[in-house]
Motif scaffolding. Structure first.
Motif, PDB file in Angstrom:
ATOM      1  N   GLU A 126      18.991  84.389  28.538  1.00 26.12           N
ATOM      2  CA  GLU A 126      20.107  83.884  28.899  1.00 26.12           C
ATOM      3  C   GLU A 126      19.983  84.045  30.632  1.00 26.12           C
ATOM      4  N   THR A 171      18.684  82.755  34.245  1.00 21.63           N
ATOM      5  CA  THR A 171      18.164  81.778  34.718  1.00 21.63           C
ATOM      6  C   THR A 171      16.982  82.100  35.778  1.00 21.63           C
ATOM      7  N   THR A 182      20.117  77.200  29.021  1.00 21.18           N
ATOM      8  CA  THR A 182      20.004  77.779  30.338  1.00 21.18           C
ATOM      9  C   THR A 182      19.057  77.003  31.246  1.00 21.18           C
TER      10      THR A 182
END
Length: 582
Positions: A283, A285, A322
């Motif tokens: 989740e 970046t 993502t």
């Protein structure tokens, strides 16, 4: 000064020493060494004046980079006072800077002997010895300097580096221990010791040094990462799990640690914990995309698995969400669906991949393979036409395109495509044979038998054992009752190489049948039925039996074949009339 010793150590030591020497004020060094040179007091005032003149002239020409004159004047200094350490040093320095190490060596040795308290003389000598490959002597020079000259403890790192290069790993550890004793705990020392212990496969000691590094500098996350990798790569999984659990609590912002913890769980067979742990980094970046992809790829070989399928799909979809602009994320998700056998979904993600990057040929191949598996031949044609805009010289694209047209019975288009693409396949014998084999099939389908035969011959020239060509060519010749001996030769090779392939057995039997060798035909058809009890093969077997006069057996086989087909009209007629209709 610390550094990691490696294969370029000679160069590194040279640079270090050159910097050190450049930092010395020549005048200052001269004044220091004059205090050590007792012989100066034993020469006359006139000679002393002459010596000073020659030395200053030597320094002047050294600064002007006129090294020849500089050496001449320094040599005159030595003629007056052979125990003049600084003049010996300067000559050694000039030869060293000119990379004339063998000429520099005796002067450097002499300077060190005359002034054994001057660290710069040791350093120059050690550098020259290193450059000439006298590593043991350089090691001895460093040791002597460290023992005799105060304030040179930092050069224990240089000594250890030499020892590592000579594979004297135990001695290097002793040197680092001495450095730790004299300088106190330091990152450089713990890091170098850890590397040496790993070279020695002393894992416990390496792990201990890793913990030291983390304690010395808890802010440097690289030490935590290295420690985890050491534990994981050496299968110390329980230790790694405990360590990483602690670290993820203390450093929850470091999502990469969660990736590593997941790897530990996976190696331990704790699949549920592994996939649950991955939610955090997936989740994020900030976690390296390639690390995520490698992690997912590690599970592909386990699929399909009811316990893994949906969690992995969820992670893959999170990956795409993502990293929406990443073709790698889309391609990885396509790979996942492919391994799950969900071909349509796999193709969907591969097609999304090429909307971002059309230059990845492997993805195009995946799309085309899926088109073929899904028997979506119109899509094969559409996608190859698009791919050819990017890769106009890729023979395989023409092959896919032509084959799709051939399957769609669009024979003229197939011929056109194969002829256009065969020039790009000319250098690859296998691919060249495939092109001509398909051309042979296409020409045969439109009744251009001469062109068909010619194409088959060229296919076999490139690859004599092309089984597809051997089968079709021999079968089509038998149907035309042309060159039956040639057809028999080709089909015989097939059944010799593939004795359990029912299609090839059937083809060979049919060639024999056309040659009126009904006994041989019946034999091979009986074999073929063992591997594929299809209606066609069973009917052919009945035909051969009928030709042998075994009518009852022939009718029995025709009845079996009739039960396997929808259109029974021909077989009904054969059975009713007990007669062969061809």
């Amino acid at each position: 000064m610390t550094f990691s010793f490696h294969s370029k150590s000679f160069i590194y030591l040279t640079l270090v020493l050159m910097v050190l020497m450049a930092s010395v004020n020549p005048g200052q060094a001269q004044r220091k060494n004059r205090k050590k040179e007792k012989s100066v007091d034993q020469i006359s005032e006139e000679k002393r004046t002459e010596l000073d003149h020659y030395f200053l002239e030597g320094e002047k020409y050294y600064i002007l980079k006129d090294y020849g004159k500089a050496i001449t004047y320094f040599e005159r200094v030595i003629e007056i006072d052979e125990s003049h350490a600084t003049a010996n040093f300067k000559i050694a320095q000039i030869y060293s800077e000119n990379n004339e190490m063998m000429d520099a060596l005796p002067f450097a040795q002499k300077a060190k002997e005359l002034a054994p308290e001057n660290k710069y003389y040791y350093l120059l000598l050690a550098n020259i010895q290193t450059s000439t490959g006298e590593l043991a002597n350089a090691e001895e020079t460093y040791s002597e300097m460290i023992n005799r000259v105060p304030g040179t403890e930092r050069h224990l790192f240089d000594l250890a580096a030499l020892q590592i290069y000579q594979q004297k790993l135990d001695e290097a550890i002793e040197t680092y221990n001495l450095a730790e004793e004299k300088l106190g705990p330091m990152e450089e020392i713990a890091l170098q010791k850890q590397q040496v212990y790993l070279k020695q496969n002393k894992l416990d000691e390496a792990i201990e040094e890793g913990h030291k590094l983390i304690k010395i500098n808890p802010e440097d996350e690289s030490y935590v990462m290295t420690q985890a990798r050491v534990l994981i790569s050496n299968e110390r999984l329980e230790e790694a799990e405990t360590f990483l659990k602690t670290q993820t609590k203390e450093n929850p912002q470091n999502e990469t640690l969660f990736v590593m913890l997941s790897e530990v769980y996976r190696k331990q067979g704790k699949t549920s914990e592994a996939l649950e742990t991955l939610k955090v980094p997936f989740e994020s970046t900030s976690v390296d995309l390639n690390a995520k992809i490698r992690t997912l790829a590690g599970y592909l070989g386990m699929l399909p698995d009811d316990n893994l399928n949906q969690p992995l799909i969820d992670l893959a979809l999170t990956l795409v969400e993502t990293h929406p602009d990443s073709y790698q994320a889309l391609a990885m998700t396509g790979d996942l669906y492919y391994n799950l056998g969900q071909l349509s979904n796999a193709r969907k993600f591969y097609l999304q991949t090429i909307t971002i990057d059309r230059s990845n040929f492997n993805v195009w191949q995946n799309i085309l393979n899926l088109d073929m598996e899904l028997q979506d031949y119109n899509s094969v044609i559409e996608h190859t036409n698009t791919a050819l805009e990017v890769f106009p010289n890729q023979a395989s694209l023409y092959y896919y395109n032509g084959t799709a047209h051939l399957i769609n019975k669009e024979y003229e288009e197939a011929i056109k495509t194969f002829n256009a693409g065969k020039i790009y396949a000319a250098r690859d014998a296998n691919l060249n044979s495939l092109f001509y084999g398909q051309l042979g099939d296409a020409y045969n389908s439109i009744g251009e038998h001469n062109k068909s035969d010619e194409a088959y011959e060229k296919a076999l020239e490139s690859k004599p054992d092309n089984d597809h060509v051997l089968n079709n060519y021999s079968y089509f010749l038998s149907l035309r009752k042309k060159d039956l001996e040639k057809a028999k030769s080709m089909s015989s090779k097939l059944v010799e190489d593939y004795p359990t392939n029912p299609t090839y057995l059937d083809t060979h039997a049919w060639v024999l049948y056309m040659m009126e060798d009904y006994e041989g035909a019946a034999h091979y058809l009986k074999e073929a039925v063992k591997y594929d009890a299809s209606a066609v093969i069973i009917e052919h077997y009945g035909d051969a039996l009928f030709q042998l006069g075994k009518t009852e057996e022939a009718v029995a086989q025709w009845k079996k074949a009739r039960d396997l087909v929808e259109d029974t009209s021909t077989l009904d007629k054969k059975i009713a009339d007990r007669q062969l209709y061809e």
